[in-house]
Design an enzyme around this catalytic site. Structure first.
Site, PDB file in Angstrom:
ATOM      1  CE1 TYR A 190      -5.905   3.527   6.956  1.00 29.37           C
ATOM      2  CE2 TYR A 190      -5.273   4.575   9.022  1.00 29.37           C
ATOM      3  CZ  TYR A 190      -5.855   3.526   8.342  1.00 29.37           C
ATOM      4  OH  TYR A 190      -6.388   2.469   9.037  1.00 29.37           O
TER       5      TYR A 190
ATOM      6  CB  THR B  68      -6.091  -0.232  -1.125  1.00 31.07           C
ATOM      7  OG1 THR B  68      -4.935  -0.493  -1.889  1.00 31.07           O
ATOM      8  CG2 THR B  68      -6.613  -1.520  -0.525  1.00 31.07           C
TER       9      THR B  68
END
Ligand code: UDP
Length: 321
Positions: free
Chosen positions: A149, A95
């Site tokens: 992340y 994403t």
């Protein structure tokens, strides 16, 4: 000005939409509601300058159309929350990188300025406190999900800066330090809404680790003010800015403060990191921003201190129950 906000039904995005509308600008929100919520923008529906599309930014045709229809883009769509990241690393990496590629590529065709929301997580395990934008980023091993992340957002930053340098696309990157306020959910692990909901329910307040780790919390209203300032100042393009608050509190003290402000009798319990997240989880002991660069650029400073931040969240959680 017509703004497109990706991730505009999220916690920060919905506050940004509100602020831009308040200033008299037009706002179009695109959000797939994966972590955002229609509830966050329900009060904006029907406003003449507000439009929203429930779809993914991975829908390139839609994004091309929305990019054409706006003057500037705030790119906030991303996988967020340490818990979600540890549980869904594939989704996080894909994403974060894919959506930023799409947004920058389309914006570049029409040279529409793009604001890329990044995170203080990119400083990783750096111990050079306070964290400055030109400091080194210190990542952990690739087998530890959390760092995916940080790395995915660091790639987003590289890409935004590369578009600026190579393609002359106006881009600005902001690193957010623990942003808090009404509408933030504890569902993805964020500490303040989690503690407040636990305290209001009289349930145990779960402090991970020994609670000596500290964070600096910023009110979302301060954060969106910084977003607007950075985006409307052309000299910020091509640069990275910290957005945060430099007043620090340990997580154990935070738990006590929340309990006191909620008039709660909840007990405070300590949960080992490996139980809360995963085996071998690494936390940052401290995370403090250097705010000199943003202050010099746009004169921004945080204006809301922790007690008011917490009472705003408590009021919201009480109303939202
Ligand atoms: N934390 C905690 N209890 C919770 C949720 C989080 O003690 O229920 C801790 C977490 O381990 C971290 C800090 O609170 O040290 C901030 O966590 P959060 O996920 O809000 O943000 P982070 O700074 O880790 O991105």
């Amino acid at each position: 000005m017509r703004y497109l906000i990706t991730g505009g039904a999220g916690f920060v995005g919905s506050h940004l939409a509100e602020e831009l509308l308040r200033q008299g600008d037009s706002v179009c929100v695109v959000d797939d509601l994966s972590t955002g919520s229609i509830h966050n923008i329900a009060h904006l529906k029907g406003k003449p300058n507000f439009q929203y599309v429930i779809d993914s930014c991975a829908n390139v045709h839609l994004m091309a159309e929305l990019t054409d229809g706006c003057d500037k883009i705030f790119h906030l769509a991303a996988a967020v929350g340490v818990k979600l990241i540890v549980e869904s690393p594939v989704r996080t990496i894909e994403t974060n990188i894919r959506l930023t590629e799409i947004v920058l590529n389309l914006a570049n065709k029409k040279k529409k300025p793009v604001f890329v929301a990044s995170t203080s997580e990119v400083y990783g395990k750096s111990t050079e406190l306070p964290f400055s934008e030109d400091g080194d980023l210190v990542m952990g091993a690739t087998v530890k999900g959390r760092w995916s992340y940080a790395c995915s957002k660091a790639i987003d930053e590289f890409l935004a800066i590369a578009y600026f340098k190579e393609k002359k696309l106006p881009t600005v990157v902001a690193r957010l330090f623990n942003t808090v306020g009404p509408r933030q959910t504890g569902q993805y692990g964020m500490v303040v809404p989690s503690f407040v909901r636990q305290a209001l329910a009289g349930a145990p307040i779960t402090v991970y680790g020994d609670g000596k780790q500290s964070r600096c919390f910023t009110h979302v209203a301060d954060v969106v003010r910084a977003f607007v300032g950075l985006m409307s100042t052309e000299s910020t393009y091509g640069h990275v800015y910290n957005i945060g608050n430099n007043s620090e509190i340990s997580i154990l003290d935070l738990a006590k403060k929340v309990r006191e402000l909620c008039n709660s009798k909840s007990e405070i319990v300590f949960v080992p990191y490996e139980k809360a997240y995963e085996e071998g989880f690494e936390d940052m002991p401290r995370r403090v921003p250097n705010l000199g660069k943003i202050e010099r650029a746009i004169g921004w400073q945080p204006s809301i201190a922790l007690p008011k931040i917490l009472t705003d969240v408590i009021e919201y959680c009480r109303r939202d129950n």
